[in-house]
Design a protein around this motif. Structure first.
Motif, PDB file in Angstrom:
ATOM      1  N   ARG A  24       0.833  -1.205   0.000  1.00 45.22           N
ATOM      2  CA  ARG A  24       0.000   0.000   0.000  1.00 45.22           C
ATOM      3  C   ARG A  24       0.867   1.254   0.000  1.00 45.22           C
ATOM      4  O   ARG A  24       0.430   2.313  -0.415  1.00 45.22           O
TER       5      ARG A  24
ATOM      6  N   LEU B 109       0.356   1.860 -10.416  1.00 46.13           N
ATOM      7  CA  LEU B 109      -0.792   1.127 -10.958  1.00 46.13           C
ATOM      8  C   LEU B 109      -1.086  -0.128 -10.138  1.00 46.13           C
ATOM      9  O   LEU B 109      -2.220  -0.602 -10.123  1.00 46.13           O
TER      10      LEU B 109
ATOM     11  N   ASP C  20      -2.131  11.230  -8.327  1.00 47.52           N
ATOM     12  CA  ASP C  20      -2.562  11.490  -6.951  1.00 47.52           C
ATOM     13  C   ASP C  20      -1.989  10.476  -5.965  1.00 47.52           C
ATOM     14  O   ASP C  20      -2.027  10.692  -4.757  1.00 47.52           O
ATOM     15  N   ARG C  21      -1.434   9.394  -6.461  1.00 49.71           N
ATOM     16  CA  ARG C  21      -0.820   8.365  -5.606  1.00 49.71           C
ATOM     17  C   ARG C  21       0.684   8.549  -5.469  1.00 49.71           C
ATOM     18  O   ARG C  21       1.338   7.789  -4.766  1.00 49.71           O
TER      19      ARG C  21
ATOM     20  N   VAL D 171      -2.681   8.219 -12.156  1.00 53.63           N
ATOM     21  CA  VAL D 171      -2.135   7.808 -10.860  1.00 53.63           C
ATOM     22  C   VAL D 171      -1.319   8.910 -10.174  1.00 53.63           C
ATOM     23  O   VAL D 171      -0.710   8.660  -9.134  1.00 53.63           O
TER      24      VAL D 171
ATOM     25  N   PRO E 267      -3.253   0.096  -4.339  1.00 52.60           N
ATOM     26  CA  PRO E 267      -4.670   0.493  -4.350  1.00 52.60           C
ATOM     27  C   PRO E 267      -4.818   2.009  -4.519  1.00 52.60           C
ATOM     28  O   PRO E 267      -3.868   2.757  -4.277  1.00 52.60           O
ATOM     29  N   PRO E 268      -5.998   2.463  -4.922  1.00 52.30           N
ATOM     30  CA  PRO E 268      -6.217   3.897  -5.142  1.00 52.30           C
ATOM     31  C   PRO E 268      -5.885   4.775  -3.933  1.00 52.30           C
ATOM     32  O   PRO E 268      -5.508   5.930  -4.096  1.00 52.30           O
ATOM     33  N   ASP E 269      -5.996   4.248  -2.728  1.00 52.23           N
ATOM     34  CA  ASP E 269      -5.659   5.034  -1.542  1.00 52.23           C
ATOM     35  C   ASP E 269      -4.219   4.801  -1.086  1.00 52.23           C
ATOM     36  O   ASP E 269      -3.814   5.275  -0.031  1.00 52.23           O
TER      37      ASP E 269
END
Length: 131
Positions: free
Chosen positions: A8, A26, A58-59, A56, A29-31
């Motif tokens: 994560r 990618l 924002d990650r 992506v 996870p999105p968070d």
């Protein structure tokens, strides 16, 4: 590997054009969060373009600073032991990476676990999941 480990939070040392960071972003996870650092924006500006296109950005937390300074800042920020995966691209500061092994649980060099690289580099240190 990032997906297989269900990571994560990822630390990448050396961004260059962002190919590896894009693949890892990618896979999380999105968070999730990927912190990556480089000493120049010449190539990381290229990376930003592809991160945006892939959705992506924002990650990804891009830090323009040497790896040692980035790792020091992360430790001072209380992030020791919070990274699930550390990806190290360049071999130039391999020895100093050992000083920062408490940032995460598993350190990979070119996608190879340091356990496997220990004899090749003859540093006498084995990275374990207990770091």
């Amino acid at each position: 590997l990032v997906a297989a480990l269900q990571a994560r939070k990822v630390l990448e040392l050396g961004t260059f054009t962002g190919y590896s960071s894009l693949a890892m972003a990618l896979a999380i996870p999105p968070d999730g969060m990927l912190v990556t650092c480089d000493v120049s924006t010449i190539y990381s500006d290229v990376a930003k373009r592809y991160w945006n296109e892939a959705g992506v950005s924002d990650r990804i937390d891009l830090r323009i600073a040497p790896a040692v300074e980035t790792m020091d800042a992360l430790l001072l920020d209380g992030q020791a032991g919070t990274f699930d995966f550390i990806f190290y691209i360049f071999c130039l500061i391999y020895d100093c990476l050992l000083d920062y092994r408490n940032l995460g649980t598993t350190i990979y060099l070119y996608g190879v676990n340091l356990d496997d690289c220990r004899n090749y580099f003859s540093v006498g240190y084995i990275a374990t999941s207990a770091l």
